[in-house]
Every structure is written in C-alpha cells, then in structure tokens.
Design a protein around this motif. Structure first.
Motif, PDB file in Angstrom:
ATOM      1  N   UNK A 178      65.516 -51.398  -4.131  1.00 34.12           N
ATOM      2  CA  UNK A 178      65.278 -52.845  -4.082  1.00 34.12           C
ATOM      3  C   UNK A 178      65.770 -53.418  -5.401  1.00 34.12           C
ATOM      4  N   UNK A 179      66.989 -53.932  -5.390  1.00 33.61           N
ATOM      5  CA  UNK A 179      67.615 -54.409  -6.617  1.00 33.61           C
ATOM      6  C   UNK A 179      67.417 -55.907  -6.805  1.00 33.61           C
ATOM      7  N   UNK A 180      67.316 -56.301  -8.065  1.00 32.07           N
ATOM      8  CA  UNK A 180      67.315 -57.709  -8.464  1.00 32.07           C
ATOM      9  C   UNK A 180      68.507 -57.909  -9.385  1.00 32.07           C
ATOM     10  N   UNK A 181      69.405 -58.820  -9.014  1.00 33.80           N
ATOM     11  CA  UNK A 181      70.582 -59.114  -9.841  1.00 33.80           C
ATOM     12  C   UNK A 181      70.279 -60.326 -10.718  1.00 33.80           C
ATOM     13  N   UNK A 182      70.448 -60.139 -12.031  1.00 34.83           N
ATOM     14  CA  UNK A 182      70.180 -61.191 -13.001  1.00 34.83           C
ATOM     15  C   UNK A 182      71.426 -61.478 -13.834  1.00 34.83           C
ATOM     16  N   UNK A 183      71.710 -62.753 -14.135  1.00 38.52           N
ATOM     17  CA  UNK A 183      72.841 -63.088 -15.004  1.00 38.52           C
ATOM     18  C   UNK A 183      72.466 -63.084 -16.480  1.00 38.52           C
ATOM     19  N   UNK A 199      66.451 -53.673 -11.949  1.00 40.01           N
ATOM     20  CA  UNK A 199      67.130 -54.875 -12.437  1.00 40.01           C
ATOM     21  C   UNK A 199      68.580 -54.552 -12.787  1.00 40.01           C
ATOM     22  N   UNK A 200      69.488 -55.360 -12.251  1.00 41.66           N
ATOM     23  CA  UNK A 200      70.919 -55.183 -12.480  1.00 41.66           C
ATOM     24  C   UNK A 200      71.468 -56.437 -13.145  1.00 41.66           C
ATOM     25  N   UNK A 201      72.168 -56.263 -14.241  1.00 40.88           N
ATOM     26  CA  UNK A 201      72.764 -57.393 -14.955  1.00 40.88           C
ATOM     27  C   UNK A 201      74.157 -57.664 -14.419  1.00 40.88           C
ATOM     28  N   UNK A 202      74.358 -58.870 -13.892  1.00 41.07           N
ATOM     29  CA  UNK A 202      75.683 -59.281 -13.422  1.00 41.07           C
ATOM     30  C   UNK A 202      75.879 -60.760 -13.699  1.00 41.07           C
ATOM     31  N   UNK A 203      76.890 -61.070 -14.517  1.00 37.63           N
ATOM     32  CA  UNK A 203      77.181 -62.446 -14.865  1.00 37.63           C
ATOM     33  C   UNK A 203      78.559 -62.868 -14.380  1.00 37.63           C
ATOM     34  N   UNK A 210      70.694 -55.421  -2.913  1.00 30.64           N
ATOM     35  CA  UNK A 210      70.097 -56.546  -3.640  1.00 30.64           C
ATOM     36  C   UNK A 210      69.168 -57.338  -2.724  1.00 30.64           C
ATOM     37  N   UNK A 211      67.920 -57.538  -3.172  1.00 30.79           N
ATOM     38  CA  UNK A 211      66.962 -58.321  -2.399  1.00 30.79           C
ATOM     39  C   UNK A 211      66.713 -59.695  -3.022  1.00 30.79           C
ATOM     40  N   UNK A 212      67.012 -59.828  -4.319  1.00 25.57           N
ATOM     41  CA  UNK A 212      66.781 -61.092  -5.038  1.00 25.57           C
ATOM     42  C   UNK A 212      68.003 -61.304  -5.925  1.00 25.57           C
ATOM     43  N   UNK A 213      68.766 -62.346  -5.612  1.00 23.35           N
ATOM     44  CA  UNK A 213      70.038 -62.592  -6.295  1.00 23.35           C
ATOM     45  C   UNK A 213      69.959 -63.881  -7.097  1.00 23.35           C
ATOM     46  N   UNK A 214      70.128 -63.766  -8.417  1.00 20.64           N
ATOM     47  CA  UNK A 214      70.182 -64.942  -9.284  1.00 20.64           C
ATOM     48  C   UNK A 214      71.655 -65.218  -9.581  1.00 20.64           C
ATOM     49  N   UNK A 247      66.937 -61.468   0.235  1.00 19.30           N
ATOM     50  CA  UNK A 247      65.896 -62.327   0.799  1.00 19.30           C
ATOM     51  C   UNK A 247      65.750 -63.637   0.032  1.00 19.30           C
ATOM     52  N   UNK A 248      66.206 -63.649  -1.230  1.00 23.01           N
ATOM     53  CA  UNK A 248      66.127 -64.862  -2.053  1.00 23.01           C
ATOM     54  C   UNK A 248      67.427 -65.013  -2.828  1.00 23.01           C
ATOM     55  N   UNK A 249      67.984 -66.223  -2.809  1.00 19.92           N
ATOM     56  CA  UNK A 249      69.101 -66.592  -3.675  1.00 19.92           C
ATOM     57  C   UNK A 249      68.585 -67.690  -4.601  1.00 19.92           C
TER      58      UNK A 249
END
Length: 316
Positions: A3-8, A23-27, A39-43, A64-66
């Motif tokens: 269950x990944x969360x992508x954060x910028x 937590x995965x860092x992607x900018x 990814x379940x939560x994408x920022x 599930x969330x953008x």
C-alpha cells in the motif's frame, strides 16, 4: 502488493506522517519510484505541467485518493477518466489562502499607486511625482467567493473601501454581507473600481471575462486575475488594455508561461507576476499539515477534507 503513498515532498522531512504505508517520493521525475499499480494515495507534484501530474494515473489501478497541493484541480481532471469509480479527488483548501491574498493586495496596490513606473524611473534616476489612485474609497468586486476570495476580503478590510461586492456560483449570506450569483455580474461590473478574479477554472468560467464582461467594466477600472489564465479571453483583454480604457494585474495568463514576444508584456497599464500566488514560505508548513491530517484520516477510515469530486459521479 504494497500500500504505497506517493508524495512530492521527501517523506523523511515531513513530521508526523502516520506509520503503515510505504512512502514513495516522486516529484515528477521521468522514472516512477515504484509500481504505480501499488499506489493507494497519490499526491500530485506541485507546480508541474498537467501532463506530468496525470502521467501515472492510467497505471494507478489501486488508487483511492488523489490529492492536489493546489487550490485548483483543472490540471488533474484530464486524467481522471483513467481511474476506477469511487476515487476521491481532494484539493489544498487551507494551504494557499494567506499567500494568494497577500499577493492580490500587493498587485492591487502596486497597480493603483504606480509602483512599476517608480521602479522604471529609479533605474533611470528620475523623480516621478504626481497624483495616483488610492485604494481607499474604492469599490471592489470579488468574482469567486470561496476560501481564497474570503481571505482577500479579510485583507481588504483595513483599507477603508467604499464597498466590497461578492459573486459566486450560488447566492448566500456571509458575516461580511451578501454573496451575489453570477447572473448579477452585468449589474455589478459597472460599479467596481477593482475587479478581482478568484474563481476556479471550469467549463462555465472559461472565458468568463470576455469582450462583453470587459465592456461593462467602468473606465479606469483595474482587473486582477488570481484565478486561472483561461478565465480571461486574452485577445479581448489585450484590446481593452491597449486602448488604455482599463488596466490589469495578472498573476496567471493564457498562455502560461507567457511567451517573451507576447504583447501583454509591453502593454502600458499591465502588471504581470509569474503565477506566484502560492509558492511562498507559507506553502511548505501548510502543505505538510494538510498531508499529515489527510493521511491520518485516510488510514483511520475517517472523512477526508476538501473532497471536490468522486470519480464515477455525474460531475466527472
């Protein structure tokens, strides 16, 4: 599957992130930090072109969330068609109000009092005196009265205005006074010395400020665009400002970035800032607080803040 969360923003720099997700860092880099399908939560990366932010969406089968870090969501909407029904799209209400309202006041005051002329005169060693318009005793019309529009009025309050009128999609009453519906714009525009645009970009607001809108503005009025560039018909605006009948202060333009050869750059009475309302020192702490709160709500299965739409609903 994880269950990944992508954060910028780098996760190790955000204090208070809840434990559990990876937590995965992607900018917006070319390479993804992990499989987008996990990814379940994408920022969405902040201040990146639309094509960057939407690029992973077709591959995010589990999301599930953008969450955007901007007040507007128009740059993400083209990619929502790739998502399964039920994905929640949230904006960054509460992050940009203070800094955007600050710049709005700065642009209004700089335009009215002629600060760009003073800077140019200083470069030439000229003493440029004379009378200039004041904000005091002026009438201001705020078009788009959400949280940013209200924050702008909060900062206008000490300036001894003659009147503030408010316009939004729906009519309502606030502590500061009535909010008029968009249908009343034709009667309100001729009374305003300053017209501030703070409305989201939607199908109904694209080119809201067209030749007819501008023609209803009074002679000598100032148009301030803090919304999105396409809310204004650039060709119609150029005609009016080149005539000298009205002036403009633009934090956003269409196209954007504005090409170096575009005539708006060199039109007298036009002040342009480079979409600078949000990216200030106020952004990072507010963005981090929003993300920590949203992720705690998400993991605890609580109601999220700032849900703008849910994919699969009629509005999408």
């Amino acid at each position: 599957m994880t269950a990944d969360v992508w954060l910028p923003l780098p996760p190790d720099e955000i204090e208070g992130l809840p434990e559990g997700p990876a937590y995965r860092f992607w900018d917006g880099d070319e390479d993804f930090p992990a499989d987008p399908a996990d990814c379940v939560f994408y920022v969405v990366p902040y201040m990146k072109p639309s094509e960057v932010g939407v690029r992973p969406l077709p591959l995010m089968s589990s999301v599930r969330v953008v969450q955007t870090l901007s007040a507007g969501i128009d740059h993400v909407q083209p990619g929502l068609r790739h998502l399964r029904p039920g994905v929640r799209l949230c904006n960054a209400r509460g992050v940009h109000e203070a800094s955007t309202a600050e710049l709005t006041l700065a642009l209004i005051l700089a335009s009215l009092r002629g600060l760009p002329d003073f800077v140019r005169a200083q470069d030439k060693g000229e003493w440029l005196g004379g009378f200039r318009p004041a904000l005091a005793d002026r009438s201001v019309l705020i078009v788009g009265y959400g949280s940013i529009g209200a924050a702008i009025e909060d900062r206008l309050a000490p300036f001894e205005l003659a009147r503030v009128a408010r316009v939004a999609r729906s009519e309502r009453t606030t502590a500061r006074g009535p909010v008029h519906p968009f249908t009343e714009l034709p009667s309100l525009l001729p009374e305003a010395d300053v017209v501030v645009l703070a409305t989201p970009l939607t199908d109904s607001t694209r080119h809201l400020v067209d030749a007819g809108f501008l023609a209803r503005m009074k002679d000598g009025a100032l148009l301030v665009n803090m919304a999105r560039g396409p809310v204004v018909d650039t060709s119609a605006l150029l005609t009016e400002v080149q005539s000298g009948r009205i002036t403009a202060a633009l934090d956003v333009t269409d196209p954007e970035p504005l090409p170096a050869e575009h005539p708006l750059w060199r039109t007298p009475g036009v002040l342009i800032s480079p979409h600078a309302g949000g990216p200030t020192s106020a952004f990072r702490p507010r963005a981090e607080r929003l993300l920590v709160d949203q992720l705690n709500r998400f993991l605890n299965q609580e109601e999220l803040r700032n849900v703008i739409l849910v994919t699969g609903a009629a509005s999408t």
